[in-house]
Write an enzyme that holds these catalytic residues in place. Structure first.
Site, PDB file in Angstrom:
ATOM      1  N   ARG A 111     -63.622 -58.700 -88.297  1.00 38.55           N
ATOM      2  CA  ARG A 111     -62.339 -57.973 -88.204  1.00 38.55           C
ATOM      3  C   ARG A 111     -62.335 -56.764 -89.132  1.00 38.55           C
ATOM      4  O   ARG A 111     -61.830 -55.697 -88.775  1.00 38.55           O
ATOM      5  CB  ARG A 111     -61.173 -58.901 -88.553  1.00 38.55           C
ATOM      6  CG  ARG A 111     -60.771 -59.782 -87.373  1.00 38.55           C
ATOM      7  CD  ARG A 111     -60.105 -61.046 -87.815  1.00 38.55           C
ATOM      8  NE  ARG A 111     -58.870 -60.848 -88.523  1.00 38.55           N
ATOM      9  CZ  ARG A 111     -58.325 -61.769 -89.338  1.00 38.55           C
ATOM     10  NH1 ARG A 111     -58.928 -62.924 -89.510  1.00 38.55           N
ATOM     11  NH2 ARG A 111     -57.190 -61.527 -89.924  1.00 38.55           N
ATOM     12  N   ARG A 124     -54.115 -49.093 -83.637  1.00 41.08           N
ATOM     13  CA  ARG A 124     -55.392 -49.460 -84.246  1.00 41.08           C
ATOM     14  C   ARG A 124     -56.544 -48.644 -83.693  1.00 41.08           C
ATOM     15  O   ARG A 124     -57.690 -48.873 -84.098  1.00 41.08           O
ATOM     16  CB  ARG A 124     -55.675 -50.951 -84.004  1.00 41.08           C
ATOM     17  CG  ARG A 124     -55.201 -51.861 -85.138  1.00 41.08           C
ATOM     18  CD  ARG A 124     -55.493 -53.308 -84.774  1.00 41.08           C
ATOM     19  NE  ARG A 124     -55.705 -54.132 -85.920  1.00 41.08           N
ATOM     20  CZ  ARG A 124     -54.839 -55.075 -86.335  1.00 41.08           C
ATOM     21  NH1 ARG A 124     -53.698 -55.254 -85.721  1.00 41.08           N
ATOM     22  NH2 ARG A 124     -55.132 -55.824 -87.374  1.00 41.08           N
ATOM     23  N   LYS A 183     -49.555 -56.385 -94.691  1.00 40.88           N
ATOM     24  CA  LYS A 183     -48.604 -55.668 -93.831  1.00 40.88           C
ATOM     25  C   LYS A 183     -47.455 -56.566 -93.383  1.00 40.88           C
ATOM     26  O   LYS A 183     -46.294 -56.177 -93.454  1.00 40.88           O
ATOM     27  CB  LYS A 183     -49.316 -55.108 -92.587  1.00 40.88           C
ATOM     28  CG  LYS A 183     -50.457 -54.155 -92.898  1.00 40.88           C
ATOM     29  CD  LYS A 183     -51.068 -53.568 -91.637  1.00 40.88           C
ATOM     30  CE  LYS A 183     -51.809 -54.588 -90.779  1.00 40.88           C
ATOM     31  NZ  LYS A 183     -53.123 -54.987 -91.303  1.00 40.88           N
ATOM     32  N   ARG A 222     -55.397 -67.630 -96.835  1.00 44.81           N
ATOM     33  CA  ARG A 222     -54.360 -67.749 -95.803  1.00 44.81           C
ATOM     34  C   ARG A 222     -54.795 -68.737 -94.715  1.00 44.81           C
ATOM     35  O   ARG A 222     -53.990 -69.478 -94.179  1.00 44.81           O
ATOM     36  CB  ARG A 222     -54.085 -66.372 -95.200  1.00 44.81           C
ATOM     37  CG  ARG A 222     -52.955 -66.361 -94.191  1.00 44.81           C
ATOM     38  CD  ARG A 222     -52.560 -64.945 -93.803  1.00 44.81           C
ATOM     39  NE  ARG A 222     -53.418 -64.375 -92.790  1.00 44.81           N
ATOM     40  CZ  ARG A 222     -53.322 -63.122 -92.330  1.00 44.81           C
ATOM     41  NH1 ARG A 222     -52.419 -62.297 -92.830  1.00 44.81           N
ATOM     42  NH2 ARG A 222     -54.118 -62.677 -91.400  1.00 44.81           N
ATOM     43  N   ARG A 262     -54.265 -70.015 -88.290  1.00 48.16           N
ATOM     44  CA  ARG A 262     -54.859 -68.954 -87.465  1.00 48.16           C
ATOM     45  C   ARG A 262     -56.367 -69.131 -87.414  1.00 48.16           C
ATOM     46  O   ARG A 262     -57.036 -69.045 -88.431  1.00 48.16           O
ATOM     47  CB  ARG A 262     -54.525 -67.579 -88.065  1.00 48.16           C
ATOM     48  CG  ARG A 262     -53.133 -67.114 -87.727  1.00 48.16           C
ATOM     49  CD  ARG A 262     -52.843 -65.757 -88.333  1.00 48.16           C
ATOM     50  NE  ARG A 262     -53.838 -64.729 -87.985  1.00 48.16           N
ATOM     51  CZ  ARG A 262     -53.669 -63.438 -88.255  1.00 48.16           C
ATOM     52  NH1 ARG A 262     -52.578 -63.033 -88.879  1.00 48.16           N
ATOM     53  NH2 ARG A 262     -54.576 -62.568 -87.915  1.00 48.16           N
TER      54      ARG A 262
HETATM   55  P1  ADP Z   1     -54.765 -58.927 -89.203  1.00 49.73           P
HETATM   56  O1  ADP Z   1     -54.334 -57.527 -89.458  1.00 49.73           O
HETATM   57  O2  ADP Z   1     -54.425 -59.874 -90.309  1.00 49.73           O
HETATM   58  O3  ADP Z   1     -56.195 -59.041 -88.773  1.00 49.73           O
HETATM   59  P2  ADP Z   1     -53.034 -59.142 -86.821  1.00 49.73           P
HETATM   60  O4  ADP Z   1     -52.149 -60.299 -86.753  1.00 49.73           O
HETATM   61  O5  ADP Z   1     -52.430 -57.793 -87.008  1.00 49.73           O
HETATM   62  O6  ADP Z   1     -54.020 -59.515 -87.982  1.00 49.73           O
HETATM   63  O7  ADP Z   1     -53.976 -59.078 -85.535  1.00 49.73           O
HETATM   64  C1  ADP Z   1     -54.765 -60.178 -85.151  1.00 49.73           C
HETATM   65  C2  ADP Z   1     -55.670 -59.782 -83.991  1.00 49.73           C
HETATM   66  O8  ADP Z   1     -54.873 -59.364 -82.865  1.00 49.73           O
HETATM   67  C3  ADP Z   1     -56.636 -58.630 -84.249  1.00 49.73           C
HETATM   68  O9  ADP Z   1     -57.813 -59.033 -84.881  1.00 49.73           O
HETATM   69  C4  ADP Z   1     -56.862 -58.123 -82.809  1.00 49.73           C
HETATM   70  O10 ADP Z   1     -57.783 -58.948 -82.117  1.00 49.73           O
HETATM   71  C5  ADP Z   1     -55.506 -58.311 -82.145  1.00 49.73           C
HETATM   72  N1  ADP Z   1     -54.692 -57.082 -82.254  1.00 49.73           N
HETATM   73  C6  ADP Z   1     -53.558 -56.933 -82.981  1.00 49.73           C
HETATM   74  N2  ADP Z   1     -53.089 -55.674 -82.872  1.00 49.73           N
HETATM   75  C7  ADP Z   1     -53.950 -55.007 -82.059  1.00 49.73           C
HETATM   76  C8  ADP Z   1     -54.032 -53.661 -81.576  1.00 49.73           C
HETATM   77  N3  ADP Z   1     -53.127 -52.743 -81.906  1.00 49.73           N
HETATM   78  N4  ADP Z   1     -55.060 -53.346 -80.745  1.00 49.73           N
HETATM   79  C9  ADP Z   1     -55.968 -54.246 -80.403  1.00 49.73           C
HETATM   80  N5  ADP Z   1     -55.976 -55.511 -80.835  1.00 49.73           N
HETATM   81  C10 ADP Z   1     -54.975 -55.906 -81.657  1.00 49.73           C
END
Ligand code: ADP
Length: 190
Positions: free
Chosen positions: A146, A89, A14, A128, A134
């Site tokens: 996750r 989400r 994404k 990654r 990260r």
């Molecule tokens: P990825 O999709 O690669 O897991 P992101 O960078 O989008 O990573 O998100 C990393 C973390 O941030 C998620 O695992 C979650 O803990 C938190 N997070 C991100 N967006 C949301 C959301 N919309 N609601 C709740 N937690 C979120």
């Protein structure tokens, strides 16, 4: 004016695609993960709270996330449109986003989802993790959590947007350019 939810499990690509799509379509890209990481880096109260969930591979609570998202949208009042990456989400977040768009006399035009199978996701995230710095990418257990969290709470959003005729799935395996072409084809028709 186009508002797009770029969707898919962790590691689907994404962030990579949002970076190029925002330039092509002149949209503001909001990544909730990036905003959380920025807050963690700057040791804000929000960052400390978010980190406690993120390190375990869990979602940050809805209320906190929604308030943050509203503030990010507010910062971009004149925007041509948005790419939402990592939001919504959960169904509660999706309702909050619909309300926010409605208040702006706008709407979500489409959820465009990158489809990638789980084993490829784990591989990509571990790869990654070698360079991203990260912590949530460095540990296979956290990565799997996750992905589980995605199936428990997030995947259902496909149905939410499908019911509104706004769901578009795209094959997320291929080169960055190929996937960009597939996404563009969908977005051009909106
Ligand atoms: P990825 O999709 O690669 O897991 P992101 O960078 O989008 O990573 O998100 C990393 C973390 O941030 C998620 O695992 C979650 O803990 C938190 N997070 C991100 N967006 C949301 C959301 N919309 N609601 C709740 N937690 C979120």
């Amino acid at each position: 004016m186009k508002n797009i939810v770029l969707f898919g499990p962790p590691g689907a690509g994404k962030g990579t695609q949002a970076e190029i799509l925002k330039k092509k379509y002149q949209l503001v890209h909001i990544s909730t993960g990036d905003v959380f990481r920025y807050n963690i880096k700057n040791a804000t109260e929000l960052g400390t709270l978010a980190k406690s969930y993120m390190d375990r591979g869990n979602l940050v609570p809805d209320e906190v996330t929604i308030n943050m998202l509203n503030a990010e949208v507010e910062k971009n009042v004149g925007a041509n449109g948005f790419i939402f990456d990592g939001f919504p989400r959960t169904p509660v977040q999706a309702e909050a986003l619909a309300k926010l768009m409605d208040e702006r006399e706008s709407q979500i035009n489409a959820m465009v989802a990158l489809e990638v199978n789980d084993e490829i996701l784990v591989e990509r995230l571990l790869e990654r993790g070698k360079s991203s710095g990260r912590p949530d990418d460095a540990n296979e257990e956290v990565i799997r959590e996750r992905i589980s969290e995605y199936y428990r709470k997030t995947d259902i959003l496909k149905e939410y947007y499908q019911k509104q005729g706004k769901y578009f799935g795209v094959d997320g395996v291929g080169s960055i350019e190929e996937i960009f072409e597939r996404l563009s084809e969908v977005i051009n028709k909106l």
